[in-house]
Scaffold this motif. Structure first.
Motif, mmCIF file in Angstrom:
data_model
loop_
_atom_site.group_PDB
_atom_site.id
_atom_site.type_symbol
_atom_site.label_atom_id
_atom_site.label_comp_id
_atom_site.label_asym_id
_atom_site.label_seq_id
_atom_site.Cartn_x
_atom_site.Cartn_y
_atom_site.Cartn_z
ATOM 1 N N THR A 58 88.578 4.923 63.086
ATOM 2 C CA THR A 58 89.574 4.354 63.995
ATOM 3 C C THR A 58 88.931 3.570 65.129
ATOM 4 O OG1 THR A 58 91.061 6.191 63.519
ATOM 5 C CG2 THR A 58 91.535 4.884 65.492
ATOM 6 N N PHE A 59 87.865 4.114 65.695
ATOM 7 C CA PHE A 59 87.254 3.468 66.850
ATOM 8 C C PHE A 59 85.824 3.058 66.569
ATOM 9 C CE2 PHE A 59 90.844 5.497 68.787
ATOM 10 C CZ PHE A 59 91.277 4.508 69.658
ATOM 11 N N GLN A 60 85.560 1.801 66.832
ATOM 12 C CA GLN A 60 84.235 1.224 66.650
ATOM 13 C C GLN A 60 83.869 0.453 67.909
ATOM 14 O OE1 GLN A 60 84.571 -1.387 63.234
ATOM 15 N NE2 GLN A 60 86.126 -0.084 62.332
ATOM 16 N N ASP A 61 82.594 0.161 68.040
ATOM 17 C CA ASP A 61 82.170 -0.696 69.146
ATOM 18 C C ASP A 61 82.845 -2.056 69.018
ATOM 19 O OD1 ASP A 61 80.547 1.412 69.653
ATOM 20 O OD2 ASP A 61 78.651 0.328 69.478
ATOM 21 N N VAL A 62 83.256 -2.597 70.154
ATOM 22 C CA VAL A 62 83.845 -3.934 70.194
ATOM 23 C C VAL A 62 82.880 -4.838 70.965
ATOM 24 C CG1 VAL A 62 85.788 -5.340 70.961
ATOM 25 C CG2 VAL A 62 86.188 -3.001 70.145
ATOM 26 N N LYS A 63 82.443 -5.914 70.315
ATOM 27 C CA LYS A 63 81.486 -6.822 70.946
ATOM 28 C C LYS A 63 82.092 -8.216 71.044
ATOM 29 C CE LYS A 63 77.142 -6.383 70.046
ATOM 30 N NZ LYS A 63 75.806 -6.384 69.383
ATOM 31 N N VAL A 64 82.052 -8.773 72.248
ATOM 32 C CA VAL A 64 82.603 -10.098 72.504
ATOM 33 C C VAL A 64 81.493 -11.002 73.039
ATOM 34 C CG1 VAL A 64 84.213 -11.419 73.938
ATOM 35 C CG2 VAL A 64 84.941 -9.247 72.923
ATOM 36 N N ARG A 65 81.393 -12.189 72.474
ATOM 37 C CA ARG A 65 80.368 -13.160 72.865
ATOM 38 C C ARG A 65 81.014 -14.283 73.669
ATOM 39 N NH1 ARG A 65 75.171 -14.633 70.998
ATOM 40 N NH2 ARG A 65 74.628 -16.819 71.351
ATOM 41 N N ALA A 66 80.386 -14.635 74.779
ATOM 42 C CA ALA A 66 80.835 -15.750 75.612
ATOM 43 C C ALA A 66 79.693 -16.747 75.745
ATOM 44 C CB ALA A 66 81.274 -15.256 76.985
#
Length: 354
Positions: A231-239
């Motif tokens: 259900t829960f995983q790391d969330v990675k966002v690139r800017a």
């Protein structure tokens, strides 16, 4: 003096404070929000928006479907940067913008110029420009023919919220910077700026937990609460900020689930209401037959039945936030939380459907 002559010759629009506008002869009133310039930068049109950043954001990992929402910082004093500078125009774009149509656009977050003469005077004909920076009237040297033939960009301030007082920290009139260089000015962008920007763009899944019993809980008997490991995983966002080489990846890692029963007539397991993430990424332990009278590692026990109106069981996941970026930069940001509330009906009987 160029200041009064130029401003008397064109319709000059300022989105500065009233004091700033009234100190400059020839100023007109600020345009209404609906008339403010906007758009996107391309070969045909150069944006004049100052609240729309050119930072490109993409999700590198984490869930892409289902219901998601933004996280809230656990540090109430933390905020993303109020303003920073970005490359906006190439010389060719600026020439086209300045010499076409009304040439209405912003040269800083709170200052706009209306009329071709203001733009051509400063960016083509080398005449000085004047603007308020940090409460003082500053003179900025002009440019010859938009710096055509040079490799670089004209940079301008971007404000996250024009109403914030600190957004006035990027009021330098749009200026030139050679390609491959970051300007040496206060509030110049950094990898950390992009990490902070990405923080606001992190979307995490709803924290709707699994319950047993599902439809109704029973007074004095525990309700088991858990989340499966998938259900829960790391969330990675690139800017990334185009034309600068600057980038950052901000990662949100789930570390705990907090339960609030929605009433004082209840107790949680553990007593703090904080259910830790297991090594495999799951939270709590799924209910199995025969566990009804046991104490769950993560759960809630209601001590009073509901009377027509369900309790609101709040499940809030804490996300640990870190980042890494260009040049080897890295660091931590305040933890974030995301909360979901589920209705809980509680019945007044001393048995459970197994």
């Amino acid at each position: 003096m160029r200041l009064s002559a130029a401003m008397g010759a064109a319709a000059v629009l300022w989105t500065a404070t009233a004091a700033h506008a009234n100190d400059i002869p020839g100023n007109t009133t600020d345009p209404s929000p609906g008339s403010r310039p906007s758009g996107n930068a391309n070969d045909q049109e150069v944006s004049a928006a100052v609240t729309s950043s050119r930072i490109k954001v993409s999700q590198v990992s984490g869930p892409t479907g289902g219901n998601t929402g933004g996280i809230s910082s656990t540090d109430v004093n933390w905020e993303p940067p109020p303003c920073w500078y970005e490359p906006v125009y190439t010389p060719e774009q600026l020439k086209k913008f300045s010499e076409t149509g009304l040439a209405l656009g912003y040269v800083s977050p709170h200052t706009s110029w209306g009329g071709q003469k203001l733009w051509t005077d400063h960016y083509r004909d080398g005449k000085d420009a004047y603007n308020y920076e940090d409460g003082s009237l500053i003179t900025r040297k002009g440019y010859e023919n938009y710096n055509l033939g040079k490799d670089g960009y004209f940079w301008r301030g971007v404000a996250r919220d024009l109403e914030e007082p600190d957004s006035y920290g990027c009021e330098r009139v749009m200026f030139w910077q050679d390609a491959g260089e970051i300007p040496d000015v206060p509030n110049a962008p950094t990898a950390e700026t992009l990490a902070d920007y990405a923080y606001d763009k992190v979307k995490v899944p709803d924290t709707k937990v699994e319950l047993k019993p599902q439809a109704k809980s029973t007074v004095n008997l525990p309700t088991w609460v858990w989340l499966d490991k998938g259900t829960f995983q790391d969330v990675k966002v690139r800017a990334e900020l185009p034309n600068t080489g600057l980038w950052a990846e901000t990662t949100a890692k789930p570390i705990a689930l907090h339960l609030e029963p929605g009433t004082d007539e209840a107790e949680t397991f553990p007593a703090s209401g904080d259910c830790q993430i297991n090594d495999d990424g799951s939270i709590g332990t799924p209910y199995t037959k025969g566990n009804a009278d046991k104490t769950p590692p993560c759960g809630v026990r209601y001590l009073r039945a509901t009377n027509g109106k369900p309790y609101g069981l709040s499940a809030s996941v804490t996300w640990q936030i870190s980042w890494e970026g260009s040049g080897g930069a890295n660091g931590d940001l305040p933890d974030g939380t995301f909360e979901t509330t589920q209705d809980m009906n509680v019945q007044e009987i001393q048995s459970i459907n197994r």
